[in-house]
Enzyme design. Structure first.
Site, PDB file in Angstrom:
ATOM      1  N   GLY A  31       0.801  -1.225   0.000  1.00  0.00           N
ATOM      2  CA  GLY A  31       0.000   0.000   0.000  1.00  0.00           C
ATOM      3  C   GLY A  31       0.832   1.271   0.000  1.00  0.00           C
ATOM      4  O   GLY A  31       2.024   1.253  -0.290  1.00  0.00           O
ATOM      5  N   HIS A  37       3.755   1.492  -8.071  1.00  0.00           N
ATOM      6  CA  HIS A  37       2.676   0.517  -7.836  1.00  0.00           C
ATOM      7  C   HIS A  37       1.651   0.575  -8.965  1.00  0.00           C
ATOM      8  O   HIS A  37       1.193  -0.450  -9.475  1.00  0.00           O
ATOM      9  CB  HIS A  37       1.933   0.835  -6.534  1.00  0.00           C
ATOM     10  N   GLN A  61       7.751  -9.790   7.603  1.00  0.00           N
ATOM     11  CA  GLN A  61       8.932  -9.457   6.794  1.00  0.00           C
ATOM     12  C   GLN A  61       9.724  -8.290   7.386  1.00  0.00           C
ATOM     13  O   GLN A  61      10.719  -7.874   6.820  1.00  0.00           O
ATOM     14  CB  GLN A  61       8.552  -9.190   5.335  1.00  0.00           C
ATOM     15  N   LYS A 149      12.482  -3.206  -8.903  1.00  0.00           N
ATOM     16  CA  LYS A 149      13.181  -2.453  -7.844  1.00  0.00           C
ATOM     17  C   LYS A 149      13.637  -3.422  -6.750  1.00  0.00           C
ATOM     18  O   LYS A 149      14.715  -3.305  -6.213  1.00  0.00           O
ATOM     19  CB  LYS A 149      12.287  -1.379  -7.238  1.00  0.00           C
ATOM     20  N   ASP A 150      12.758  -4.382  -6.448  1.00  0.00           N
ATOM     21  CA  ASP A 150      13.097  -5.408  -5.454  1.00  0.00           C
ATOM     22  C   ASP A 150      13.596  -6.641  -6.210  1.00  0.00           C
ATOM     23  O   ASP A 150      12.951  -7.683  -6.220  1.00  0.00           O
ATOM     24  CB  ASP A 150      11.859  -5.729  -4.613  1.00  0.00           C
ATOM     25  N   GLN A 153      14.032  -9.948  -4.369  1.00  0.00           N
ATOM     26  CA  GLN A 153      12.709 -10.506  -4.050  1.00  0.00           C
ATOM     27  C   GLN A 153      12.134 -11.236  -5.268  1.00  0.00           C
ATOM     28  O   GLN A 153      11.604 -12.347  -5.161  1.00  0.00           O
ATOM     29  CB  GLN A 153      11.784  -9.361  -3.623  1.00  0.00           C
ATOM     30  N   VAL A 176      10.300   2.161 -11.697  1.00  0.00           N
ATOM     31  CA  VAL A 176       9.710   3.472 -12.003  1.00  0.00           C
ATOM     32  C   VAL A 176      10.404   4.504 -11.106  1.00  0.00           C
ATOM     33  O   VAL A 176      10.547   4.293  -9.899  1.00  0.00           O
ATOM     34  CB  VAL A 176       8.184   3.463 -11.752  1.00  0.00           C
ATOM     35  N   MET A 184      11.106   5.201  -7.084  1.00  0.00           N
ATOM     36  CA  MET A 184       9.940   5.482  -6.235  1.00  0.00           C
ATOM     37  C   MET A 184       9.841   4.416  -5.146  1.00  0.00           C
ATOM     38  O   MET A 184      10.099   3.235  -5.398  1.00  0.00           O
ATOM     39  CB  MET A 184       8.677   5.480  -7.084  1.00  0.00           C
ATOM     40  N   ARG A 187       8.854   4.400   1.162  1.00  0.00           N
ATOM     41  CA  ARG A 187       9.734   4.893   2.228  1.00  0.00           C
ATOM     42  C   ARG A 187      10.342   6.260   1.915  1.00  0.00           C
ATOM     43  O   ARG A 187      10.950   6.863   2.799  1.00  0.00           O
ATOM     44  CB  ARG A 187      10.841   3.883   2.515  1.00  0.00           C
TER      45      ARG A 187
HETATM   46  P1  AMP Z   1       5.744  -2.636  -1.887  1.00  0.00           P
HETATM   47  O1  AMP Z   1       4.404  -2.032  -1.655  1.00  0.00           O
HETATM   48  O2  AMP Z   1       6.866  -1.685  -1.649  1.00  0.00           O
HETATM   49  O3  AMP Z   1       5.914  -3.977  -1.217  1.00  0.00           O
HETATM   50  O4  AMP Z   1       5.816  -2.941  -3.438  1.00  0.00           O
HETATM   51  C1  AMP Z   1       4.833  -3.692  -4.105  1.00  0.00           C
HETATM   52  C2  AMP Z   1       5.343  -4.075  -5.464  1.00  0.00           C
HETATM   53  O5  AMP Z   1       5.644  -2.892  -6.196  1.00  0.00           O
HETATM   54  C3  AMP Z   1       6.649  -4.892  -5.425  1.00  0.00           C
HETATM   55  O6  AMP Z   1       6.599  -5.886  -6.434  1.00  0.00           O
HETATM   56  C4  AMP Z   1       7.698  -3.866  -5.713  1.00  0.00           C
HETATM   57  O7  AMP Z   1       8.850  -4.400  -6.323  1.00  0.00           O
HETATM   58  C5  AMP Z   1       6.965  -2.955  -6.679  1.00  0.00           C
HETATM   59  N1  AMP Z   1       7.562  -1.621  -6.687  1.00  0.00           N
HETATM   60  C6  AMP Z   1       7.747  -0.790  -5.633  1.00  0.00           C
HETATM   61  N2  AMP Z   1       8.351   0.344  -6.021  1.00  0.00           N
HETATM   62  C7  AMP Z   1       8.566   0.236  -7.363  1.00  0.00           C
HETATM   63  C8  AMP Z   1       9.160   1.066  -8.344  1.00  0.00           C
HETATM   64  N3  AMP Z   1       9.659   2.244  -8.045  1.00  0.00           N
HETATM   65  N4  AMP Z   1       9.196   0.608  -9.611  1.00  0.00           N
HETATM   66  C9  AMP Z   1       8.691  -0.608  -9.934  1.00  0.00           C
HETATM   67  N5  AMP Z   1       8.127  -1.431  -9.046  1.00  0.00           N
HETATM   68  C10 AMP Z   1       8.057  -1.031  -7.783  1.00  0.00           C
END
Ligand code: AMP
Length: 282
Positions: A31, A37, A61, A149-150, A153, A176, A184, A187
């Protein structure tokens, strides 16, 4: 668009969709949406009939001294944004729904989880794999989309899906970035204006490494030293957690950039631990 918070109702909704033979995609998130996202959601929307997203700040996590409590949450805004990008179903459970008091089972992927983020976050990927496998079992998606980005993961989840024969296709989406290059991240809201300004240097450093590789620098240590120096000069408020050259899929350290190599960085900037990466191609 439906917002569902309990597993039983979610299963019922999914079973109905499955009977009609629709292709279901899932975008798992924690979220507090940003454009990264939303890009994943738009991509998933385009390759499936039904788009399901999950919004769940997964306690397992986070390490004991990490930011689980402080992690930014804004469900109301997230619901509005999800509706604008055409999400069909949001699964937004409470922690007790996912982890009842007698919960005992965790999923651990070996080896890959020891590198990079695994060193400073030893239980992180166990929590990620456990929640992602639970989400796969609950939502039964045909496709699931994760962000590059991850990167670690993504590699670990692909491994888990292969090893445990989970019937889901994993797709990835490029990083992104903000207009100044900062990846992005939810955090990023932790950053003060000065920290935010300096944080754009993280990606600039990765681009510098790419340029050096294009100019023929191949030695890992030389590249890392140039980058450490760049970060010290451009991000004085930052503290490097790791800066590593690794095989993009095995994640083992690489000493020389001969083939495609992942350059991955994690850096503390103020309260935020930021990660970024770039695929170097000699
Ligand atoms: P999170 O809410 O941070 O756990 O991210 C949810 C999903 O969005 C994960 O698969 C992340 O790798 C992806 N995500 C987060 N930030 C970015 C970004 N800047 N560019 C691409 N994917 C992202």
């Amino acid at each position: 668009m439906q917002v569902i918070t309990d597993i039983c109702s979610l299963r019922q909704a999914i079973n109905g969709l499955k009977k009609n033979g629709q292709v279901i995609s899932l975008v798992p998130t924690m979220g507090c949406f940003h454009e990264g996202h939303l890009a994943l959601m738009r991509y998933a929307r385009g390759i499936s009939d039904v788009l399901v997203i999950s919004i769940f700040v997964n306690p397992t996590q986070f390490g004991p001294n990490e930011d689980f409590k402080a992690y930014p949450r804004n469900l109301k805004r997230d619901i509005e944004l999800a509706s604008e990008v055409g999400v069909d179903l949001i699964f937004a459970p409470e922690p007790e729904e996912m982890y009842p008091i007698d919960f005992l089972t965790f999923v651990s992927v070996e080896k890959l989880t020891k590198y990079l983020c695994g060193k400073s976050r030893p239980t992180h990927f166990r929590g990620v794999c456990t929640v992602v496998l639970k989400l796969f079992n609950i939502c039964q998606p045909d496709i699931a989309v994760f962000g590059e980005k991850d990167w670690q993961q993504l590699v670990i989840i692909k491994q888990m899906v292969r090893d445990l024969n989970v019937p889901v296709q994993i797709k990835s989406y490029p990083i992104v970035r903000e207009s100044d290059g900062l990846a992005m991240s939810s955090r990023n809201v932790y950053l003060t204006p000065e920290e935010r300004k300096q944080a754009s240097g993280i990606y600039q450093g990765l681009c510098l490494a790419q340029k050096l590789v294009a100019r023929g620098v191949r030695e890992g240590l030389a590249l890392k030293n140039r980058l450490i120096d760049f970060y010290a000069r451009n991000i004085p408020l930052g503290k490097i957690d790791y800066l590593e050259l690794v095989h993009p899929y095995r994640l083992e350290p690489v000493t020389e950039v001969k083939d495609k190599t992942l350059l991955a960085v994690a850096m503390y900037v103020g309260q935020a631990r930021l990660i970024d990466n770039i695929l170097l191609e000699p």
